[in-house]
Write a protein that holds these residues in place. Structure first.
Motif, PDB file in Angstrom:
ATOM      1  N   PHE A 130      30.342  20.780   7.934  1.00 51.34           N
ATOM      2  CA  PHE A 130      29.534  20.170   6.396  1.00 51.34           C
ATOM      3  C   PHE A 130      30.082  19.031   6.964  1.00 51.34           C
ATOM      4  O   PHE A 130      28.655  18.116   5.841  1.00 51.34           O
ATOM      5  N   ILE A 131      31.345  18.014   5.775  1.00 55.16           N
ATOM      6  CA  ILE A 131      31.762  16.835   5.931  1.00 55.16           C
ATOM      7  C   ILE A 131      30.540  16.024   6.894  1.00 55.16           C
ATOM      8  O   ILE A 131      30.094  15.523   6.443  1.00 55.16           O
ATOM      9  N   ARG A 132      30.517  15.866   8.266  1.00 53.91           N
ATOM     10  CA  ARG A 132      30.250  15.161   9.204  1.00 53.91           C
ATOM     11  C   ARG A 132      28.909  15.138   9.507  1.00 53.91           C
ATOM     12  O   ARG A 132      27.835  13.861   9.297  1.00 53.91           O
ATOM     13  N   GLU A 133      28.174  16.264   8.636  1.00 55.56           N
ATOM     14  CA  GLU A 133      26.623  16.576   8.726  1.00 55.56           C
ATOM     15  C   GLU A 133      26.171  15.762   7.463  1.00 55.56           C
ATOM     16  O   GLU A 133      24.668  15.146   7.661  1.00 55.56           O
ATOM     17  N   SER A 134      27.166  16.384   6.604  1.00 56.04           N
ATOM     18  CA  SER A 134      26.256  15.985   5.020  1.00 56.04           C
ATOM     19  C   SER A 134      26.305  13.690   5.440  1.00 56.04           C
ATOM     20  O   SER A 134      25.986  13.126   4.711  1.00 56.04           O
ATOM     21  N   ILE A 135      27.197  13.334   6.111  1.00 48.38           N
ATOM     22  CA  ILE A 135      27.519  11.773   6.036  1.00 48.38           C
ATOM     23  C   ILE A 135      26.166  11.691   6.846  1.00 48.38           C
ATOM     24  O   ILE A 135      25.590  10.074   6.770  1.00 48.38           O
ATOM     25  N   ARG A 136      25.731  12.007   8.607  1.00 50.74           N
ATOM     26  CA  ARG A 136      24.883  12.038   9.331  1.00 50.74           C
ATOM     27  C   ARG A 136      23.538  11.994   7.694  1.00 50.74           C
ATOM     28  O   ARG A 136      22.423  10.860   7.877  1.00 50.74           O
ATOM     29  N   GLU A 137      23.280  12.267   7.312  1.00 49.07           N
ATOM     30  CA  GLU A 137      22.337  13.285   6.456  1.00 49.07           C
ATOM     31  C   GLU A 137      21.731  11.945   5.797  1.00 49.07           C
ATOM     32  O   GLU A 137      21.096  11.403   5.457  1.00 49.07           O
ATOM     33  N   LEU A 138      22.431  12.153   4.834  1.00 49.66           N
ATOM     34  CA  LEU A 138      22.907  10.990   3.645  1.00 49.66           C
ATOM     35  C   LEU A 138      22.776   9.655   4.851  1.00 49.66           C
ATOM     36  O   LEU A 138      21.404   8.631   4.025  1.00 49.66           O
ATOM     37  N   GLU A 139      23.231   9.052   5.033  1.00 48.57           N
ATOM     38  CA  GLU A 139      22.688   7.876   6.058  1.00 48.57           C
ATOM     39  C   GLU A 139      21.667   7.633   6.576  1.00 48.57           C
ATOM     40  O   GLU A 139      20.962   6.835   6.357  1.00 48.57           O
ATOM     41  N   GLU A 140      21.347   8.759   7.359  1.00 48.76           N
ATOM     42  CA  GLU A 140      19.143   8.428   7.052  1.00 48.76           C
ATOM     43  C   GLU A 140      18.322   9.171   6.047  1.00 48.76           C
ATOM     44  O   GLU A 140      17.780   7.477   6.721  1.00 48.76           O
ATOM     45  N   LEU A 141      18.733   8.990   5.362  1.00 45.62           N
ATOM     46  CA  LEU A 141      17.666   9.333   4.480  1.00 45.62           C
ATOM     47  C   LEU A 141      17.827   7.743   3.546  1.00 45.62           C
ATOM     48  O   LEU A 141      16.636   7.507   3.264  1.00 45.62           O
ATOM     49  N   TRP A 142      18.875   7.389   3.492  1.00 42.78           N
ATOM     50  CA  TRP A 142      18.847   6.151   2.359  1.00 42.78           C
ATOM     51  C   TRP A 142      18.434   5.272   3.372  1.00 42.78           C
ATOM     52  O   TRP A 142      17.824   4.686   2.380  1.00 42.78           O
ATOM     53  N   LYS A 143      18.703   5.030   4.384  1.00 42.55           N
ATOM     54  CA  LYS A 143      18.403   4.013   5.242  1.00 42.55           C
ATOM     55  C   LYS A 143      16.800   4.079   5.532  1.00 42.55           C
ATOM     56  O   LYS A 143      16.120   2.998   5.985  1.00 42.55           O
ATOM     57  N   SER A 144      15.994   4.807   5.039  1.00 47.08           N
ATOM     58  CA  SER A 144      14.709   5.018   5.454  1.00 47.08           C
ATOM     59  C   SER A 144      13.929   5.102   4.193  1.00 47.08           C
ATOM     60  O   SER A 144      12.386   5.093   4.267  1.00 47.08           O
ATOM     61  N   VAL A 145      15.115   4.646   3.071  1.00 48.06           N
ATOM     62  CA  VAL A 145      13.937   4.414   1.922  1.00 48.06           C
ATOM     63  C   VAL A 145      14.078   2.388   1.482  1.00 48.06           C
ATOM     64  O   VAL A 145      15.164   1.878   1.818  1.00 48.06           O
ATOM     65  N   ASP A 146      12.911   2.449   0.998  1.00 48.81           N
ATOM     66  CA  ASP A 146      13.371   0.627   0.217  1.00 48.81           C
ATOM     67  C   ASP A 146      13.198   0.708  -0.678  1.00 48.81           C
ATOM     68  O   ASP A 146      12.423   0.596  -1.827  1.00 48.81           O
ATOM     69  N   TRP A 147      14.937   0.600  -1.471  1.00 47.30           N
ATOM     70  CA  TRP A 147      14.563   1.073  -2.540  1.00 47.30           C
ATOM     71  C   TRP A 147      14.540  -0.329  -3.495  1.00 47.30           C
ATOM     72  O   TRP A 147      14.011   0.013  -5.048  1.00 47.30           O
ATOM     73  N   LYS A 148      13.642  -1.240  -3.279  1.00 47.12           N
ATOM     74  CA  LYS A 148      13.563  -2.540  -3.464  1.00 47.12           C
ATOM     75  C   LYS A 148      12.089  -1.980  -4.280  1.00 47.12           C
ATOM     76  O   LYS A 148      11.697  -3.594  -4.834  1.00 47.12           O
ATOM     77  N   ARG A 149      11.131  -1.305  -3.725  1.00 46.97           N
ATOM     78  CA  ARG A 149      10.115  -1.120  -3.749  1.00 46.97           C
ATOM     79  C   ARG A 149      10.484  -0.133  -4.715  1.00 46.97           C
ATOM     80  O   ARG A 149       9.775   1.441  -4.626  1.00 46.97           O
TER      81      ARG A 149
END
Length: 325
Positions: A130-149
């Protein structure tokens, strides 16, 4: 209707039963135990389909999303779900055959079960990672969002899935009984999301602060994990914002009070005591460098006010928020 479909000897419309179970759970997570015993096997079977078509992927997503709505207070028999949900998660880890929402929903269902069934921790952490998968999923998700828009952020499904992952990490620390060397990485992933969302999505930032406070009060989480992950820096940054809502101020105070308590816990083990003092000094130097004492002092007069407005467990003694060498 669910009972009627289940009682039919020759089920001619399997999809009808699946649809009924999905609708029921999505509308009512606090289902009766009789209905749960029908819905869970039915939807797990739907989520285990091997067909890789887009339609089947969507069916799996809805089935798992419905299962994730089952209230955590239901202590289901492991034979009702464990083999199947483990296979679903492992299949995705090997073949990437689920959508991001479906995969998160599968974990949500399992983490809810582990809240009251502590024996699942070995499966969650060591078998399914779970820990490894959570880290990977969160990283993929936040990097896919243009937070400034900002106008687009709130409507992005990735942001909704991030919120759900943060809730699962929160629940994971609630149920975790054993320290794990990957804790710092998991807490660090929350800090990464916090940094990305800061100034762009207040709801995500607040969830991150709640999660960091929750981690800080768990005995299995060490101060070293909070230091290494950047959690201490993140919470202090939040406290130094020009405008800080009272409920978030409470969470930040609680975080540092928890850190202080951990550092004051002495041990009879000489090696551990030397290590504790070294961590204490490192923490003190970090907080001194970032102006922590001045920050705490400027908030001191509102401790009592926030206690009355929210909870009643913040200390009114300023020394409880400071690291004393």
């Amino acid at each position: 209707m669910i009972f009627e479909e289940e009682e039919k000897k020759e089920r001619t419309n399997e999809k009808l039963l699946i649809d009924l179970c999905e609708c029921y759970l999505l509308l009512n997570g606090c289902a009766s135990s009789e209905l749960i015993s029908i819905c869970v096997p039915c939807l797990l079977e739907a989520a285990l389909k091997k067909d890789e078509s887009e339609e089947t992927r969507k069916e799996k997503e809805i089935a798992l999303l419905a299962l994730s709505h089952i209230d955590r207070h239901y202590c289901l028999r492991q034979e009702l779900y464990l083999k199947e949900i483990t296979e679903i998660i492992k299949n995705h880890q090997e073949h990437r055959n689920l959508t991001q929402l479906a995969y998160q929903s599968a974990w949500s269902y399992l983490i809810c079960r582990s809240y009251y069934c502590k024996s699942l921790e070995d499966v969650v952490v060591n078998e399914l990672h779970f820990i490894r998968e959570s880290i990977r999923e969160l990283e993929e998700l936040w990097k896919s969002v243009d937070w400034k828009r900002k106008e687009e952020v709130n409507g992005r499904i990735e942001v909704m899935i991030i919120r759900r992952w943060l809730n699962e990490v929160y629940d994971f620390f609630d149920s975790s009984m054993l320290w794990n060397e990957e804790f710092a990485g998991l807490i660090g992933s929350i800090v990464q999301v916090f940094r990305a969302a800061k100034g762009n999505n207040g709801v995500i930032c607040n969830l991150c602060i709640y999660s960091l406070r929750n981690a800080s009060e768990k005995r299995v989480v060490r101060v070293e994990d909070l230091l290494k992950s950047g959690a201490i820096d993140a919470v202090l940054d939040e406290m130094q914002r020009p405008k800080l809502y009272d409920n978030i101020a409470y969470e930040c105070f609680q975080f540092f009070m928890n850190v202080s308590k951990k550092l004051k816990e002495k041990t009879d083990n000489k090696m551990e005591e030397v290590k504790r003092k070294a961590t204490k000094m490192e923490t003190f130097e970090k907080l001194e460098e970032e102006g922590y004492e001045d920050t705490i002092a400027c908030f001191h007069k509102i401790f009592e006010f926030i206690n009355k407005k929210y909870y009643d467990d913040l200390s009114l003694s300023i020394s409880d928020y400071l690291v004393n060498i």
